[in-house]
Design an enzyme around this catalytic site. Structure first.
Site, PDB file in Angstrom:
ATOM      1  N   LYS A   1       3.961   8.947   8.453  1.00 15.42           N
ATOM      2  CA  LYS A   1       4.171   9.287  10.154  1.00 15.42           C
ATOM      3  C   LYS A   1       5.124   9.060  11.472  1.00 15.42           C
ATOM      4  O   LYS A   1       4.881  10.315  11.812  1.00 15.42           O
ATOM      5  CB  LYS A   1       3.845   7.193   9.814  1.00 15.42           C
ATOM      6  CG  LYS A   1       2.516   7.020   8.678  1.00 15.42           C
ATOM      7  CD  LYS A   1       2.117   5.615   9.065  1.00 15.42           C
ATOM      8  CE  LYS A   1       1.108   5.477   8.123  1.00 15.42           C
ATOM      9  NZ  LYS A   1       1.259   4.948   6.940  1.00 15.42           N
TER      10      LYS A   1
ATOM     11  N   TYR B   1       0.570  -0.964  -0.508  1.00 18.05           N
ATOM     12  CA  TYR B   1      -0.047   0.073   0.198  1.00 18.05           C
ATOM     13  C   TYR B   1       0.802   1.000   0.494  1.00 18.05           C
ATOM     14  O   TYR B   1       1.709   1.261   0.734  1.00 18.05           O
ATOM     15  CB  TYR B   1      -0.451   0.131   1.272  1.00 18.05           C
ATOM     16  CG  TYR B   1      -1.955   1.165   1.429  1.00 18.05           C
ATOM     17  CD1 TYR B   1      -3.044   1.529   0.311  1.00 18.05           C
ATOM     18  CD2 TYR B   1      -2.063   1.946   2.246  1.00 18.05           C
ATOM     19  CE1 TYR B   1      -3.885   2.149   0.626  1.00 18.05           C
ATOM     20  CE2 TYR B   1      -2.874   3.180   2.760  1.00 18.05           C
ATOM     21  CZ  TYR B   1      -3.506   3.474   1.325  1.00 18.05           C
ATOM     22  OH  TYR B   1      -3.940   4.784   1.315  1.00 18.05           O
TER      23      TYR B   1
ATOM     24  N   ASP C   1       9.134   2.796  -0.533  1.00 17.85           N
ATOM     25  CA  ASP C   1       8.261   3.766   0.316  1.00 17.85           C
ATOM     26  C   ASP C   1       8.739   3.206   1.708  1.00 17.85           C
ATOM     27  O   ASP C   1       8.178   2.468   2.570  1.00 17.85           O
ATOM     28  CB  ASP C   1       7.109   3.242   0.326  1.00 17.85           C
ATOM     29  CG  ASP C   1       5.826   4.112   0.571  1.00 17.85           C
ATOM     30  OD1 ASP C   1       5.738   4.704   1.416  1.00 17.85           O
ATOM     31  OD2 ASP C   1       4.571   3.975   0.582  1.00 17.85           O
TER      32      ASP C   1
HETATM   33  C1  LIG Z   1       0.322   4.592   5.679  1.00 18.78           C
HETATM   34  C2  LIG Z   1       0.849   4.600   4.284  1.00 18.78           C
HETATM   35  C3  LIG Z   1       1.356   5.927   3.385  1.00 18.78           C
HETATM   36  C4  LIG Z   1       0.185   6.216   3.587  1.00 18.78           C
HETATM   37  O1  LIG Z   1       0.295   7.974   4.238  1.00 18.78           O
HETATM   38  P1  LIG Z   1      -0.692   8.847   4.853  1.00 18.78           P
HETATM   39  O2  LIG Z   1      -0.296   9.503   5.150  1.00 18.78           O
HETATM   40  O3  LIG Z   1      -2.112   7.624   5.390  1.00 18.78           O
HETATM   41  O4  LIG Z   1      -1.099   9.210   3.402  1.00 18.78           O
HETATM   42  C5  LIG Z   1       1.628   5.333   2.450  1.00 18.78           C
HETATM   43  N1  LIG Z   1       2.153   4.106   2.569  1.00 18.78           N
HETATM   44  C6  LIG Z   1       2.353   3.541   2.702  1.00 18.78           C
HETATM   45  C7  LIG Z   1       3.729   2.154   3.340  1.00 18.78           C
HETATM   46  C8  LIG Z   1       2.123   3.737   4.099  1.00 18.78           C
HETATM   47  O5  LIG Z   1       2.643   2.787   5.094  1.00 18.78           O
END
Ligand SMILES: *Cc1c(COP(=O)(O)O)cnc(C)c1O
Length: 438
Positions: free
Chosen positions: A271, A148, A243
């Site tokens: 995060k 994701y 990511d």
């Molecule tokens: C949470 C997450 C996102 C998206 O971040 P948001 O702040 O929720 O938009 C993208 N990539 C990864 C790996 C994530 O865990």
């Protein structure tokens, strides 16, 4: 403000919420659709605990889905936030706070020369993809099944079974034109990746993967696999995007980049770097980041980007981590111990369980056979989890509201809290079987 918490029932609260918000929530998993029962409406949280409008206390293992590595309302972070709020909440102008946080990110991610702050992980990834397309003048994106990367159109595309599938969106509203430019490959299969790059490599702008796939189960990859993805992408003239929205400053100071000894072209963050406030960031080598406006012709902007409150929370988080000797090693040890003890509880009741963990993340799959990729997660695991979740909530464990979501530990999950978790878990498991018999 009028008294908002006069409603003291989650069941009443969700009904009121559903009248004005789709599903009653601001983000889908919060609606508890894949577990039994209604979501808890939260009034406050402190350390490892979270409290709902019914006056219930829970031990929180969701931790806002990742940002809160220090726990809720960490004292020094909170104090710095208050101080900053008094000085203003947004300026629309540069601050030295941003510079400080950028310097910290760059220091721990040697492949990154420049950083741009945005407001969410989604925005970071979306911007990194645009940048990769702008630089390479190619359109195709390669991603991996179950990873994701936020909800930007070109990444809301998933695989079918078997070979790489092209362009099947996992959301309505993603234009076919966009989805067809995304290729999805099974996780962990280097041969299929090589084959795709042989066939379509000239079209590929970027290859993106989670630092550690942690959004549909938890599937740490082999170092060689990660390094080969990077090497082949770069050899092909495609940008390798790591990511690190979850893994950045979570699995260690240098995130997955350091863990797997990678030199990604672009890295995305979110995060933990915002300590519980809305944030995202993307960074990379100068030759790439130099294409972003105002220096280059790839446009990306934001009214609240680099927001002083979010940046302050991020700096306070990284400072607190730095001040605690062996912060990450301790957290990892505590996580491993907790997971082992959880396994013992399940064994005692002959409850099928597979676990995965890395650093302060762990994941429970309630099935007898190991799951080593998202497609190996069994239906029975999802079904059992939804019932167990209900029992855990009743006992006061705020567990992830989906069998696919990982559990997050924080520095606030002290030994006492962990012991209490195990007691509550055992009771929840007992109730689970008692209910089943009835
Ligand atoms: C949470 C997450 C996102 C998206 O971040 P948001 O702040 O929720 O938009 C993208 N990539 C990864 C790996 C994530 O865990």
């Amino acid at each position: 403000m009028k008294e908002i918490h006069s409603i003291r029932s989650n069941d009443i609260a969700i009904k009121r919420a559903e009248k004005v918000m789709p599903g009653g929530v601001s983000s889908p998993v919060r609606a508890f659709r894949s577990v039994k029962g209604n979501p808890a409406f939260i009034v406050k949280a402190e350390g490892a605990n979270i409290y709902d409008i019914e006056g219930r206390e829970y031990i929180d293992y969701v931790m806002s889905f990742g940002p809160l590595i220090l726990g809720h309302a960490h004292p020094s972070l909170t104090l710095q936030l208050i101080r900053q709020a008094i000085r203003g909440t947004s300026y629309g102008a540069p601050t030295l706070y941003e510079v400080e946080l950028a310097e910290r990110i760059i220091e721990s991610h040697p492949a990154t020369d420049w950083v741009r702050f945005v407001n969410s992980g989604t925005e970071a990834v979306m911007s990194a993809i645009r940048l990769a397309r702008g630089i390479t003048k190619r359109d195709r994106i390669v991603k991996f099944d179950g990873c994701y990367h936020g909800h930007a159109d070109s990444l809301l595309v998933k695989a079918g079974s078997g070979l790489a599938t092209f362009g099947i969106a996992s959301s309505a509203g993603v234009p076919h034109q966009v989805a067809k430019d995304t290729s999805v490959l099974p996780l962990g299969d280097l041969e299929q990746f090589k084959q795709l790059m042989d066939e379509k490599g000239e079209e590929v702008a970027a290859v993106i993967i989670e630092g550690v796939p942690a959004n549909m189960g938890l599937f740490p990859q082999e170092k060689r696999y990660m390094q080969e993805l990077e090497r082949i992408s770069q050899e092909n003239g495609s940008l390798f995007i790591l990511d690190e929205v979850i893994t950045g400053f979570r699995i260690g100071n240098g995130g997955a980049s350091q863990y797997y000894e990678l030199s990604p072209d672009l890295v995305t963050f979110g995060k933990v770097i915002g300590g519980g406030l809305p944030i995202g960031a993307y960074g990379g080598k100068k030759e790439y980041m130099g294409h972003i406006a105002p220096l280059g012709n790839v446009y990306q902007a934001g009214t609240l980007s680099g927001n002083p409150l979010a940046i302050t929370a991020g700096i306070a988080t990284l400072e607190a981590i730095e001040q605690e000797p062996n912060f990450y090693a301790k957290l990892q040890k505590q996580t491993n111990e907790l997971v082992e003890r959880i396994e013992e509880v399940f064994q005692k009741y002959s409850f099928p369980l597979q676990t995965k963990s890395i650093a302060s993340l762990f994941w429970l799959a309630l099935q007898t056979v190991p799951a080593n990729k998202p497609s190996e997660i069994k239906r029975v695991a999802v079904e059992s989890y939804s019932h167990l979740h209900f029992e855990m909530m009743k006992e006061g464990i705020y567990a992830p509201p989906s069998a696919y979501e990982v559990w997050f530990m924080s520095a606030a999950h002290t030994e006492d809290i962990r012991e209490l978790t195990l007691q509550k878990l055992e009771q929840a498991v007992e109730n689970y079987f008692a209910r089943k018999k009835r």
